[in-house]
Scaffold this motif. Structure first.
Motif, PDB file in Angstrom:
ATOM      1  N   ARG A   4       0.858  -1.112  -0.017  1.00 43.49           N
ATOM      2  CA  ARG A   4       0.043   0.045  -0.096  1.00 43.49           C
ATOM      3  C   ARG A   4       0.912   1.274   0.015  1.00 43.49           C
ATOM      4  NH1 ARG A   4      -5.158  -0.130   0.966  1.00 43.49           N
ATOM      5  NH2 ARG A   4      -5.164   1.898   1.709  1.00 43.49           N
ATOM      6  N   GLU A   5       0.553   2.304  -0.613  1.00 43.68           N
ATOM      7  CA  GLU A   5       1.302   3.571  -0.634  1.00 43.68           C
ATOM      8  C   GLU A   5       1.259   4.199   0.823  1.00 43.68           C
ATOM      9  OE1 GLU A   5       0.777   6.008  -4.517  1.00 43.68           O
ATOM     10  OE2 GLU A   5      -0.918   5.297  -4.163  1.00 43.68           O
ATOM     11  N   LYS A   6       2.084   5.051   1.176  1.00 44.95           N
ATOM     12  CA  LYS A   6       2.145   5.715   2.119  1.00 44.95           C
ATOM     13  C   LYS A   6       1.071   6.703   2.179  1.00 44.95           C
ATOM     14  CE  LYS A   6       7.114   5.181   3.379  1.00 44.95           C
ATOM     15  NZ  LYS A   6       8.437   5.671   3.396  1.00 44.95           N
ATOM     16  N   PRO A   7       0.817   7.363   3.234  1.00 42.40           N
ATOM     17  CA  PRO A   7      -0.197   8.326   3.317  1.00 42.40           C
ATOM     18  C   PRO A   7       0.319   9.462   2.612  1.00 42.40           C
ATOM     19  CG  PRO A   7      -0.323   7.517   5.269  1.00 42.40           C
ATOM     20  CD  PRO A   7       0.867   6.791   4.510  1.00 42.40           C
ATOM     21  N   VAL A   8      -0.275  10.509   1.669  1.00 46.26           N
ATOM     22  CA  VAL A   8      -0.054  11.835   1.435  1.00 46.26           C
ATOM     23  C   VAL A   8       0.696  12.711   2.221  1.00 46.26           C
ATOM     24  CG1 VAL A   8      -0.479  13.860   0.092  1.00 46.26           C
ATOM     25  CG2 VAL A   8      -1.473  11.425  -0.819  1.00 46.26           C
ATOM     26  N   ARG A  15       0.427  21.199  -1.971  1.00 39.32           N
ATOM     27  CA  ARG A  15       1.449  19.763  -2.672  1.00 39.32           C
ATOM     28  C   ARG A  15       0.783  18.661  -2.349  1.00 39.32           C
ATOM     29  NH1 ARG A  15       7.408  20.465  -0.078  1.00 39.32           N
ATOM     30  NH2 ARG A  15       6.304  19.080   1.336  1.00 39.32           N
ATOM     31  N   GLY A  16       0.096  18.722  -1.221  1.00 38.25           N
ATOM     32  CA  GLY A  16      -0.953  17.384  -0.805  1.00 38.25           C
ATOM     33  C   GLY A  16      -2.123  17.375  -1.574  1.00 38.25           C
ATOM     34  N   ARG A  17      -2.667  18.446  -2.020  1.00 36.31           N
ATOM     35  CA  ARG A  17      -3.976  18.314  -2.965  1.00 36.31           C
ATOM     36  C   ARG A  17      -3.541  17.894  -4.261  1.00 36.31           C
ATOM     37  NH1 ARG A  17      -5.104  23.137  -0.210  1.00 36.31           N
ATOM     38  NH2 ARG A  17      -4.116  24.480  -2.037  1.00 36.31           N
ATOM     39  N   LEU A  18      -2.364  18.365  -4.924  1.00 37.09           N
ATOM     40  CA  LEU A  18      -1.834  17.967  -6.051  1.00 37.09           C
ATOM     41  C   LEU A  18      -1.530  16.362  -5.978  1.00 37.09           C
ATOM     42  CD1 LEU A  18      -0.779  18.331  -8.844  1.00 37.09           C
ATOM     43  CD2 LEU A  18       1.500  18.820  -8.088  1.00 37.09           C
ATOM     44  N   LEU A  24      -5.893   9.962  -7.238  1.00 38.12           N
ATOM     45  CA  LEU A  24      -7.228   9.720  -7.509  1.00 38.12           C
ATOM     46  C   LEU A  24      -7.310   9.430  -9.103  1.00 38.12           C
ATOM     47  CD1 LEU A  24     -10.104   9.547  -6.739  1.00 38.12           C
ATOM     48  CD2 LEU A  24     -10.234  12.092  -7.143  1.00 38.12           C
ATOM     49  N   ARG A  25      -6.834  10.396 -10.128  1.00 43.07           N
ATOM     50  CA  ARG A  25      -6.455   9.857 -11.359  1.00 43.07           C
ATOM     51  C   ARG A  25      -6.229   8.375 -11.754  1.00 43.07           C
ATOM     52  NH1 ARG A  25      -9.715  13.146 -14.935  1.00 43.07           N
ATOM     53  NH2 ARG A  25      -9.283  15.282 -14.069  1.00 43.07           N
ATOM     54  N   ARG A  26      -5.018   8.191 -10.971  1.00 42.95           N
ATOM     55  CA  ARG A  26      -4.413   6.706 -11.249  1.00 42.95           C
ATOM     56  C   ARG A  26      -5.397   5.495 -10.823  1.00 42.95           C
ATOM     57  NH1 ARG A  26      -1.877   2.930  -8.684  1.00 42.95           N
ATOM     58  NH2 ARG A  26      -1.714   3.919  -6.618  1.00 42.95           N
ATOM     59  N   GLU A  27      -5.986   5.826  -9.563  1.00 40.47           N
ATOM     60  CA  GLU A  27      -7.094   4.717  -9.143  1.00 40.47           C
ATOM     61  C   GLU A  27      -8.319   4.893 -10.078  1.00 40.47           C
ATOM     62  OE1 GLU A  27      -7.753   6.108  -5.211  1.00 40.47           O
ATOM     63  OE2 GLU A  27      -5.637   5.875  -4.571  1.00 40.47           O
ATOM     64  N   GLY A  53       3.325  13.703  -2.529  1.00 39.63           N
ATOM     65  CA  GLY A  53       3.120  15.057  -1.430  1.00 39.63           C
ATOM     66  C   GLY A  53       4.285  15.513  -1.169  1.00 39.63           C
ATOM     67  N   ARG A  54       5.527  14.887  -1.079  1.00 34.69           N
ATOM     68  CA  ARG A  54       6.836  15.272  -0.533  1.00 34.69           C
ATOM     69  C   ARG A  54       7.611  16.226  -1.348  1.00 34.69           C
ATOM     70  NH1 ARG A  54       7.359   9.612   0.076  1.00 34.69           N
ATOM     71  NH2 ARG A  54       8.912   9.630  -1.604  1.00 34.69           N
TER      72      ARG A  54
END
Length: 158
Positions: A4-8, A15-18, A24-27, A53-54
Motif C-alpha cells: 500500500r502507498e504511504k499516506p500523502v 502539494r498534498g492536494r496535487l 485519484l486519477r491513477r486509481e 506529496g513530499r
C-alpha cells in the motif's frame, strides 16, 4: 499485489492536494505505476514521487501522469492539474505567494506597465524564474591554454 502507498504528505497543503489529485486519477484509471510508466514514458519511481506529496514534481511530469491515466485529450483534466501544480509551486517558492498583479485598469500604456513591474521588483518582490541558476560563471581555461587575440577581445583571456 504490491504494498500500500504511504499516506500523502500534507505538511504543505497545496502539494498534498496535487498528490491526492494525481493518486485519484491513477486509481480511477485502474492502472499500476508500472503500466502508468509505460503509458507516460516516465519511470514508476518518478510517478510515485510525484504522487507522494513530499515534493512538487516538474509540470511536465504532472501532465504526463494525467495523460498516462487516459486523460490526454481532456483539456479540463489538464487545466486542473496545471492549476494544482501552479498552486503547489507558489506554495513551495513562498515569496511568489505574496505577489499580486497590477490592476489592469491602472495600466494604460507600456510606460505604466514598466513602472508597475519596476515597483514590484524594487520592493524585493520581483518574480523569480523557476529554476533560476543564478549568475553564470565562465569556466577556467585548461592548464596552459589561452584564447587567441581575436577571441580574447570578445570573450576575455580564457
Amino acid at each position: 499485489m504490491g504494498r500500500r502507498e504511504k499516506p500523502v504528505d500534507h505538511s504543505h497543503p497545496a502539494r498534498g492536494r496535487l498528490a491526492e489529485h494525481l493518486r485519484l486519477r491513477r486509481e480511477t484509471a485502474g492502472v499500476t505505476y508500472e503500466v502508468l510508466g509505460r503509458e507516460s514514458g516516465l519511470s514508476p519511481a518518478t510517478l510515485k514521487r510525484a504522487a507522494s506529496g513530499r515534493t512538487v514534481p516538474r509540470r511536465a511530469v504532472a501532465e504526463a501522469y494525467v495523460r498516462g491515466c487516459g486523460c490526454g485529450g481532456d483539456e479540463e483534466a489538464l487545466h486542473t492539474v496545471r492549476e494544482l501544480w501552479r498552486q503547489a509551486r507558489v506554495e513551495e517558492r513562498g515569496r511568489l505567494a505574496q505577489l499580486s498583479a497590477p490592476r489592469p485598469e491602472l495600466i494604460s500604456d507600456a510606460a505604466d506597465l514598466s513602472r508597475a513591474l519596476e515597483a514590484g521588483v524594487g520592493a524585493g518582490r520581483g518574480a523569480e524564474p523557476a529554476g533560476d541558476p543564478g549568475p553564470l560563471r565562465r569556466p577556467a581555461c585548461p592548464a596552459g591554454q589561452q584564447r587567441g587575440p581575436d577571441r580574447q577581445a570578445r570573450h576575455g583571456p580564457c
